[in-house]
Design a protein around this motif. Sequence first.
Motif, PDB file in Angstrom:
ATOM      1  N   UNK A   1      45.167  37.474   0.837  1.00 36.63           N
ATOM      2  CA  UNK A   1      44.156  37.570   1.773  1.00 36.63           C
ATOM      3  C   UNK A   1      42.772  38.007   1.582  1.00 36.63           C
ATOM      4  N   UNK A   2      41.540  37.610   2.330  1.00 39.10           N
ATOM      5  CA  UNK A   2      40.469  38.293   1.928  1.00 39.10           C
ATOM      6  C   UNK A   2      39.369  37.179   2.089  1.00 39.10           C
ATOM      7  N   UNK A   3      38.179  37.732   1.783  1.00 40.44           N
ATOM      8  CA  UNK A   3      37.002  36.574   2.034  1.00 40.44           C
ATOM      9  C   UNK A   3      36.830  35.982   0.272  1.00 40.44           C
ATOM     10  N   UNK A   4      36.681  34.776   0.364  1.00 37.74           N
ATOM     11  CA  UNK A   4      36.583  34.083  -0.827  1.00 37.74           C
ATOM     12  C   UNK A   4      35.093  33.184  -0.822  1.00 37.74           C
ATOM     13  N   UNK A   5      34.434  32.961  -2.062  1.00 34.30           N
ATOM     14  CA  UNK A   5      33.307  31.899  -2.179  1.00 34.30           C
ATOM     15  C   UNK A   5      33.842  30.669  -2.980  1.00 34.30           C
ATOM     16  N   UNK A   6      33.652  29.406  -2.435  1.00 34.12           N
ATOM     17  CA  UNK A   6      34.100  28.505  -3.121  1.00 34.12           C
ATOM     18  C   UNK A   6      32.884  27.733  -3.640  1.00 34.12           C
ATOM     19  N   UNK A   7      32.934  27.136  -4.860  1.00 34.58           N
ATOM     20  CA  UNK A   7      31.810  26.409  -5.423  1.00 34.58           C
ATOM     21  C   UNK A   7      32.615  25.213  -6.319  1.00 34.58           C
ATOM     22  N   UNK A   8      31.836  23.992  -6.459  1.00 31.00           N
ATOM     23  CA  UNK A   8      32.336  23.049  -7.230  1.00 31.00           C
ATOM     24  C   UNK A   8      31.571  22.875  -8.541  1.00 31.00           C
ATOM     25  N   UNK A   9      32.210  22.138  -9.586  1.00 23.84           N
ATOM     26  CA  UNK A   9      31.420  21.800 -10.814  1.00 23.84           C
ATOM     27  C   UNK A   9      31.930  20.649 -11.078  1.00 23.84           C
ATOM     28  N   UNK A  10      31.244  19.780 -11.669  1.00 27.00           N
ATOM     29  CA  UNK A  10      31.773  18.535 -12.628  1.00 27.00           C
ATOM     30  C   UNK A  10      32.566  19.144 -13.759  1.00 27.00           C
ATOM     31  N   UNK A  11      33.546  18.290 -14.012  1.00 25.44           N
ATOM     32  CA  UNK A  11      34.660  18.622 -15.131  1.00 25.44           C
ATOM     33  C   UNK A  11      34.025  18.335 -16.417  1.00 25.44           C
ATOM     34  N   UNK A  12      32.848  17.458 -16.499  1.00 29.56           N
ATOM     35  CA  UNK A  12      32.331  17.223 -17.790  1.00 29.56           C
ATOM     36  C   UNK A  12      31.116  18.018 -17.833  1.00 29.56           C
TER      37      UNK A  12
ATOM     38  N   UNK B   1      37.788  14.586  -9.418  1.00 29.15           N
ATOM     39  CA  UNK B   1      37.559  15.236 -10.843  1.00 29.15           C
ATOM     40  C   UNK B   1      36.581  16.292 -10.686  1.00 29.15           C
ATOM     41  N   UNK B   2      36.562  16.864  -9.650  1.00 31.68           N
ATOM     42  CA  UNK B   2      35.551  17.908  -9.754  1.00 31.68           C
ATOM     43  C   UNK B   2      36.491  19.367 -10.064  1.00 31.68           C
ATOM     44  N   UNK B   3      35.935  20.289 -10.561  1.00 33.32           N
ATOM     45  CA  UNK B   3      36.634  21.452 -10.659  1.00 33.32           C
ATOM     46  C   UNK B   3      36.127  22.363  -9.278  1.00 33.32           C
ATOM     47  N   UNK B   4      36.891  23.189  -8.656  1.00 31.66           N
ATOM     48  CA  UNK B   4      36.867  24.006  -7.598  1.00 31.66           C
ATOM     49  C   UNK B   4      37.032  25.357  -8.043  1.00 31.66           C
ATOM     50  N   UNK B   5      36.305  26.193  -7.894  1.00 28.59           N
ATOM     51  CA  UNK B   5      36.414  27.488  -7.891  1.00 28.59           C
ATOM     52  C   UNK B   5      36.596  28.589  -6.773  1.00 28.59           C
ATOM     53  N   UNK B   6      37.382  29.418  -6.685  1.00 26.39           N
ATOM     54  CA  UNK B   6      37.401  30.295  -5.369  1.00 26.39           C
ATOM     55  C   UNK B   6      37.365  31.935  -6.175  1.00 26.39           C
ATOM     56  N   UNK B   7      36.408  32.522  -5.637  1.00 24.18           N
ATOM     57  CA  UNK B   7      36.495  34.020  -6.250  1.00 24.18           C
ATOM     58  C   UNK B   7      36.087  35.144  -5.163  1.00 24.18           C
ATOM     59  N   UNK B   8      36.895  36.457  -5.241  1.00 18.88           N
ATOM     60  CA  UNK B   8      36.497  37.107  -4.586  1.00 18.88           C
ATOM     61  C   UNK B   8      35.516  38.016  -4.538  1.00 18.88           C
ATOM     62  N   UNK B   9      34.333  38.365  -3.898  1.00 17.74           N
ATOM     63  CA  UNK B   9      33.331  39.364  -4.402  1.00 17.74           C
ATOM     64  C   UNK B   9      33.828  40.600  -4.337  1.00 17.74           C
ATOM     65  N   UNK B  10      34.712  41.037  -3.717  1.00 15.47           N
ATOM     66  CA  UNK B  10      35.426  42.381  -3.498  1.00 15.47           C
ATOM     67  C   UNK B  10      36.354  42.625  -4.523  1.00 15.47           C
TER      68      UNK B  10
END
Length: 222
Positions: free
Chosen positions: A147-158, A116-125
């Motif tokens: 296709x491309x480069x992404x940065x991943x980060x997780x966050x608590x859903x609460x 139950x963690x949120x995972x976010x993927x975003x592309x800096x470009x």
Amino acid sequence: GATVHGVVKDKNTNEPISGAMVSVDQQKEGGFILLAQGFTEGNQVAVSKEDGSFELRGIEAGAKYAHVMAEGYSMKSMGIEKIEEGEVRGPVTVEMLPGGNITGQVTDRHKVPLPQRMVIAFSPGSSDFHQSGTDEAGMFLIENLRPGNYMLISASLDDESLFTGDIASILSGGKFVPATVTEGETTTQDIVDPSAGGCKLSGSLTKNGAAVPSAMLTATSM
């Protein structure tokens, strides 16, 4: 305004794609956020029919990028010749690809899976922003990324920042993990979340029996 019409197809099978959202504007990159802004700001967004055809009317002069989103496909942004006032442009053919995927497991600093963690993927470009959640084993899957480069980060859903919409707070609260997406492939990238699995330390700071306000404390491991 101007009009753009055309068809949205699967590049691999040449089959028409229905339900695709199409917009034309002056923004080089698209994405869900920009399409949503288009709805709220009154910009034109068309939806492709069963045969993949679409017609977009009321486009402002000067628009030179087309953006298409469709379920099961990666976001497509393409440059077009600048739109002139009152012009009727078409047919424009947009070929879509499924893109690539990212999968992995989210654990804390002790290698304990985090459900139950949120995972976010975003592309800096670009404006690409995707999110998913982990299952009971801490596993996540994000599909149909360009296709491309992404940065991943997780966050608590609460996490309170999730409910306030403070994305900047979420992105600054953890450790970024890089991942590269390739068309037609699934990239495996695990995430160790240093914000989970820790403990809390509380107490009081005094000097000669008097409380010491506004002091900064640092905890280090030996």
